[in-house]
Design a protein around this motif. Structure first.
Motif, mmCIF file in Angstrom:
data_model
loop_
_atom_site.group_PDB
_atom_site.id
_atom_site.type_symbol
_atom_site.label_atom_id
_atom_site.label_comp_id
_atom_site.label_asym_id
_atom_site.label_seq_id
_atom_site.Cartn_x
_atom_site.Cartn_y
_atom_site.Cartn_z
ATOM 1 N N LEU A 1 0.824 -1.207 0.000
ATOM 2 C CA LEU A 1 0.000 0.000 0.000
ATOM 3 C C LEU A 1 0.859 1.258 0.000
ATOM 4 C CD1 LEU A 1 -2.814 -1.000 2.534
ATOM 5 C CD2 LEU A 1 -2.943 -0.943 0.039
ATOM 6 N N LYS A 2 1.930 1.218 0.798
ATOM 7 C CA LYS A 2 2.800 2.406 0.873
ATOM 8 C C LYS A 2 3.501 2.648 -0.458
ATOM 9 C CE LYS A 2 5.918 4.756 3.981
ATOM 10 N NZ LYS A 2 6.609 4.720 5.285
ATOM 11 N N LEU A 3 3.891 1.554 -1.141
ATOM 12 C CA LEU A 3 4.510 1.709 -2.463
ATOM 13 C C LEU A 3 3.538 2.365 -3.430
ATOM 14 C CD1 LEU A 3 6.820 1.179 -4.440
ATOM 15 C CD2 LEU A 3 5.865 -1.104 -4.830
ATOM 16 N N ASP A 4 2.254 1.886 -3.378
ATOM 17 C CA ASP A 4 1.251 2.502 -4.250
ATOM 18 C C ASP A 4 1.070 3.977 -3.919
ATOM 19 O OD1 ASP A 4 -0.841 -0.477 -4.268
ATOM 20 O OD2 ASP A 4 0.868 0.093 -5.518
ATOM 21 N N ARG A 5 1.028 4.298 -2.594
ATOM 22 C CA ARG A 5 0.868 5.705 -2.211
ATOM 23 C C ARG A 5 2.064 6.538 -2.652
ATOM 24 N NH1 ARG A 5 -1.482 3.456 2.589
ATOM 25 N NH2 ARG A 5 0.516 3.610 3.659
ATOM 26 N N LEU A 6 3.268 5.957 -2.506
ATOM 27 C CA LEU A 6 4.464 6.698 -2.920
ATOM 28 C C LEU A 6 4.441 6.965 -4.423
ATOM 29 C CD1 LEU A 6 7.266 4.974 -0.806
ATOM 30 C CD2 LEU A 6 6.385 7.292 -0.548
ATOM 31 N N LEU A 7 3.989 5.967 -5.200
ATOM 32 C CA LEU A 7 3.913 6.175 -6.642
ATOM 33 C C LEU A 7 2.898 7.263 -6.978
ATOM 34 C CD1 LEU A 7 4.071 2.484 -7.933
ATOM 35 C CD2 LEU A 7 5.863 4.219 -8.063
ATOM 36 N N GLU B 1 6.062 -6.266 -11.087
ATOM 37 C CA GLU B 1 6.971 -7.414 -11.115
ATOM 38 C C GLU B 1 7.908 -7.402 -9.920
ATOM 39 O OE1 GLU B 1 7.126 -7.768 -16.022
ATOM 40 O OE2 GLU B 1 8.877 -7.077 -14.876
ATOM 41 N N ALA B 2 8.392 -6.219 -9.556
ATOM 42 C CA ALA B 2 9.270 -6.124 -8.381
ATOM 43 C C ALA B 2 8.513 -6.507 -7.113
ATOM 44 C CB ALA B 2 9.822 -4.703 -8.259
ATOM 45 N N ARG B 3 7.217 -6.116 -7.034
ATOM 46 C CA ARG B 3 6.416 -6.479 -5.860
ATOM 47 C C ARG B 3 6.257 -7.995 -5.777
ATOM 48 N NH1 ARG B 3 2.196 -3.773 -7.099
ATOM 49 N NH2 ARG B 3 2.568 -1.905 -5.837
ATOM 50 N N ARG B 4 5.964 -8.639 -6.918
ATOM 51 C CA ARG B 4 5.809 -10.098 -6.908
ATOM 52 C C ARG B 4 7.113 -10.799 -6.550
ATOM 53 N NH1 ARG B 4 2.495 -8.858 -11.426
ATOM 54 N NH2 ARG B 4 4.233 -9.192 -12.856
ATOM 55 N N ARG B 5 8.233 -10.310 -7.079
ATOM 56 C CA ARG B 5 9.522 -10.929 -6.739
ATOM 57 C C ARG B 5 9.816 -10.797 -5.255
ATOM 58 N NH1 ARG B 5 11.260 -8.419 -11.558
ATOM 59 N NH2 ARG B 5 12.203 -6.743 -10.319
ATOM 60 N N THR B 6 9.515 -9.622 -4.697
ATOM 61 C CA THR B 6 9.785 -9.409 -3.277
ATOM 62 C C THR B 6 8.953 -10.341 -2.413
ATOM 63 O OG1 THR B 6 10.278 -7.084 -3.722
ATOM 64 C CG2 THR B 6 9.802 -7.676 -1.446
ATOM 65 N N VAL B 7 7.658 -10.466 -2.739
ATOM 66 C CA VAL B 7 6.794 -11.371 -1.976
ATOM 67 C C VAL B 7 7.304 -12.808 -2.085
ATOM 68 C CG1 VAL B 7 4.467 -12.329 -1.834
ATOM 69 C CG2 VAL B 7 4.787 -9.881 -2.160
ATOM 70 N N GLY B 8 7.723 -13.224 -3.272
ATOM 71 C CA GLY B 8 8.244 -14.582 -3.444
ATOM 72 C C GLY B 8 9.479 -14.837 -2.607
ATOM 73 N N TRP B 9 10.424 -13.872 -2.624
ATOM 74 C CA TRP B 9 11.640 -14.051 -1.830
ATOM 75 C C TRP B 9 11.340 -14.070 -0.329
ATOM 76 C CZ3 TRP B 9 15.833 -16.091 -3.438
ATOM 77 C CH2 TRP B 9 16.274 -15.912 -4.755
ATOM 78 N N VAL B 10 10.367 -13.260 0.100
ATOM 79 C CA VAL B 10 9.994 -13.282 1.518
ATOM 80 C C VAL B 10 9.427 -14.641 1.904
ATOM 81 C CG1 VAL B 10 8.395 -12.322 3.215
ATOM 82 C CG2 VAL B 10 9.678 -10.797 1.729
ATOM 83 N N LEU B 11 8.574 -15.216 1.042
ATOM 84 C CA LEU B 11 8.010 -16.536 1.330
ATOM 85 C C LEU B 11 9.103 -17.602 1.378
ATOM 86 C CD1 LEU B 11 4.760 -16.477 -0.859
ATOM 87 C CD2 LEU B 11 4.944 -16.303 1.629
ATOM 88 N N VAL B 12 10.034 -17.553 0.433
ATOM 89 C CA VAL B 12 11.133 -18.522 0.435
ATOM 90 C C VAL B 12 11.968 -18.376 1.702
ATOM 91 C CG1 VAL B 12 13.266 -19.185 -0.742
ATOM 92 C CG2 VAL B 12 11.202 -18.729 -2.064
ATOM 93 N N GLY B 13 12.264 -17.111 2.085
ATOM 94 C CA GLY B 13 13.039 -16.893 3.295
ATOM 95 C C GLY B 13 12.325 -17.406 4.530
ATOM 96 N N PHE B 14 10.995 -17.192 4.580
ATOM 97 C CA PHE B 14 10.243 -17.664 5.743
ATOM 98 C C PHE B 14 10.277 -19.192 5.836
ATOM 99 C CE2 PHE B 14 7.085 -18.263 8.851
ATOM 100 C CZ PHE B 14 6.201 -19.215 8.386
ATOM 101 N N LEU B 15 10.098 -19.870 4.704
ATOM 102 C CA LEU B 15 10.125 -21.330 4.719
ATOM 103 C C LEU B 15 11.488 -21.853 5.165
ATOM 104 C CD1 LEU B 15 8.109 -22.132 1.450
ATOM 105 C CD2 LEU B 15 7.334 -22.332 3.827
ATOM 106 N N CYS B 16 12.558 -21.220 4.696
ATOM 107 C CA CYS B 16 13.902 -21.649 5.115
ATOM 108 C C CYS B 16 14.093 -21.461 6.612
ATOM 109 C CB CYS B 16 14.963 -20.878 4.333
ATOM 110 S SG CYS B 16 14.999 -21.264 2.561
#
Length: 653
Positions: free
Chosen positions: A41-47, A309-324
């Protein structure tokens, strides 16, 4: 005797497992999800904030084009070259290209053209020729042809995708940035208007300039880019948006939602919007003509795809990090939970007592059977050291407070002594210098004046009636002698300090300003600086005349030094009330080089100066502040590249 160890029940183990696993398997995912949602949401507001800021810059740039065009045309209308030209048409031709205009003509108020560039212009009479105007206007094909056939051809634009009668309809109107300036006809001086304009249809230089100003290289992430467009109605007439193949999308239309909000309702669009085949974070604002009618829009936008695309990549990396993290930490937590035992509860209880202020609390563990028991014993030792340290710190704090009080009192006394010594030093310097100057003036000027006056009187007696033809010249000599005497008297008065300590001071600010002029006249003349007085108040101020003269002379001298290449000093005196108290505001402004911000913040402190090593002592403004504040007034300064302004407020007497 230490308490015997008690085995942990299954319920305790289950609670311990829940405490260990809850943060990793429940709280952490919820926290990460909430954090990512808020981040998105903050990214959208910043944009949106960025494109809103970009829209403001684009609007200001477009407005600046109008203002600059109007200013340049007005400068031409007011120029001596324009007033004296014998061939206005040639003059307009020579200036149109230099001003970047598509047309420029001189006409009478009824619309009759006197001279034009290009030749043969037959414009319609302006709607309002009574005042200068800088506006956006929409001209139809006939109006554009009356100005120039080339402009009419440039404005024509097909609308792709809307076939009518076997071919796409053509937009023939044009949006023009037009400036109208009142002028005088060369030679006759009759009233006229000078009108110039720029056609914005296909004016890619304006759009590219706005886009380059807002979206500089590397200002956006890789893969994204910014776009800018001008719309006539809902049709793009100037844009850097391109269609496949790299051709600019001239003639394309805005979406229906944008058109309804901006054109229909006259509101700003600040949201994502579809531009041709892509989604952009967009900002649209309505454009109005001189009559206030909405005639089009201005748009800026950022391609949304790279951010998504950057938002989706960030969410994916966060999920991978959490699982690890979960795969590594959950087995460890399960293993460590089996080793928790009773001393942990005692440690927790001890911490609670210490937190409440009981530094004498201890765990009561006397034997270190394992690591946690050893930790409890170590905690007891640390608490004992902490209690002893707290005792010593309290003693040191009392001693430090006593020393601080003594040192504060000593510093206060030293500051008072320094202030007194500084004031006495400045007064001594001033009295010594002015006393010496005043004595010399009294001896060197008054004696010759007395001789001149005496001989003048003798001359009148000797000549008698024969002096009548020269009476005007003799009277002028009398007046100049008296003027010199007054200047000497004012200088001697200025050198006196007894009036600054009057019990009930009172002075006329306007008279004080007039008395200062002879004292600084030589500096003004030598520096090519003029002094303009604007006296709008006759209210007496609560300050002695000599003190006020000292403040004004100091500010005038500083202003002269700030304008080595000459300029104008303006002194404004007017009534001004503050917080229900009557007062007088004196404002001294110059056109100098300005004061650096780091010096401006400390300008009224002793020994602070903006003139460098070769300048003054830095004491003048400090003394001015003391003289003003002693009477309950205030002095403040502001400065920029165009000069400095000092504002002195004094309560009314």
């Amino acid at each position: 005797m230490p308490e015997p160890a008690r085995p942990l029940s299954r319920s305790v183990r289950h609670k311990l497992l829940a405490i260990a696993l809850l943060p990793v398997l429940v709280i952490l995912p919820v926290f990460l999800g909430a954090t990512m949602h808020q981040w998105s949401l903050k990214l959208d507001r910043l944009l949106l904030v960025k494109v809103n800021s970009d829209l403001t810059v684009a609007q200001q740039y477009l407005g600046r084009i109008l203002e600059t065009t109007g200013e340049r045309i007005e400068m031409l209308a007011r120029s001596e070259e324009f007033a004296r030209t014998a061939d206005p048409a040639a003059l307009l031709d020579s200036h149109r290209d230099r001003l970047g205009l598509d047309y420029l003509y001189l006409a009478r108020p009824d619309g009759r053209v006197v001279a034009s560039s290009p030749q043969g212009i037959r414009p319609a009479p302006p709607r309002d020729a009574a005042s200068a105007r800088n506006t956006l206007e929409v001209f139809d094909r006939d109006q554009l042809r009356a100005l120039s056939p080339a402009l009419a051809a440039r404005a024509e634009m097909e609308r792709p995708g809307n076939p009518a009668a076997g071919r796409a309809p053509v937009e023939t109107r044009g949006m023009v940035a037009q400036s109208l300036v009142l002028a005088r006809l060369p030679g006759s001086g009759a009233e006229a208007v000078l009108v110039g304009g720029i056609l914005l249809n296909r004016n890619l230089s304006v759009i590219d300039s706005i886009n380059a100003l807002i979206y500089r290289p590397e200002s956006l992430p890789e893969g994204s880019h910014g776009t800018t467009s001008l719309f006539l109605g809902d049709m793009r007439i100037a844009t850097n948006v391109t269609v496949p193949g790299g051709v600019r999308a001239l003639g394309t239309r805005a979406s229906a939602a944008v058109r309804e909000r901006v054109i229909g309702q006259g509101q700003v669009w600040l949201d994502r919007a579809r531009v041709l085949d892509d989604w952009y974070v967009s900002a649209y604002a309505p454009l109005a003509d001189g009559a206030g009618r909405t005639i089009g829009m201005i748009y800026v936008g950022i391609l949304e795809r790279p951010f998504a695309e950057a938002r989706r990549r960030t969410v994916g990396w966060v999920l991978v990090g959490f699982l690890c993290v979960a795969l590594v930490t959950v087995p460890l937590f399960l293993r460590w939970a089996r080793g928790i035992f009773r001393p942990l509860e005692r440690i927790g209880a001890t911490f609670e007592r210490v937190r409440s202020g009981n530094l004498a609390a201890r765990t009561g563990i006397s034997r270190g059977d394992d690591e946690i028991a050893e930790l409890a014993l170590a905690l007891d030792g640390v608490l004992a050291q902490l209690q002893d340290h707290d005792r010593r710190m309290r003693a040191w704090n009392d001693e430090l407070n006593r020393r601080v009080d003594e040192r504060t009192a000593a510093l206060r006394r030293a500051a008072q002594q320094l202030e007194t010594a500084t004031y006495q030093l400045v007064q001594s310097e001033k009295l010594a210098a002015l006393g010496e100057i005043s004595a010399g003036i009294a001896h060197e000027v008054n004696n010759p004046l007395a001789v001149i006056q005496g001989n003048l009187d003798v001359l009148r007696e000797v000549l008698g009636k024969a002096a009548a033809p020269a009476e005007t010249e003799l009277r002028l000599i009398d007046e100049q002698v008296q003027r010199i005497s007054r200047i000497v008297a004012q200088l001697l008065d200025f050198a006196r300090t007894d009036q600054t300590a009057e019990e009930h001071p009172l002075s006329d600010p306007g008279r004080a300003v007039a008395d200062c002029v002879p004292l600084v006249a030589h500096m003004l003349a030598r520096s090519s600086v003029s002094l303009r007085r604007d006296i709008r108040s006759d209210r007496p101020a609560r300050i002695s005349r000599i003190a006020l003269q000292q403040v004004l002379v100091n500010l005038i001298v500083n202003a002269v030094h700030a304008m080595p290449r000459g300029g104008e000093i303006r002194i404004l005196v007017q009534d001004q009330d503050r917080d229900g108290a009557a007062g007088v505001m004196l404002q001294v402004s110059d056109q100098g080089e300005g004061i650096p911000p780091e010096v401006l913040k400390r300008l009224f402190e002793p020994f602070v100066t903006s003139r460098g090593r070769s300048g003054g002592t830095g004491l003048g403004l400090s003394i001015c502040r003391r003289l003003v504040e002693r009477q309950g007034g205030s002095i403040a300064a502001s400065s920029d590249a165009g000069g400095s302004t000092f504002r002195i407020w004094l309560p009314a007497a």
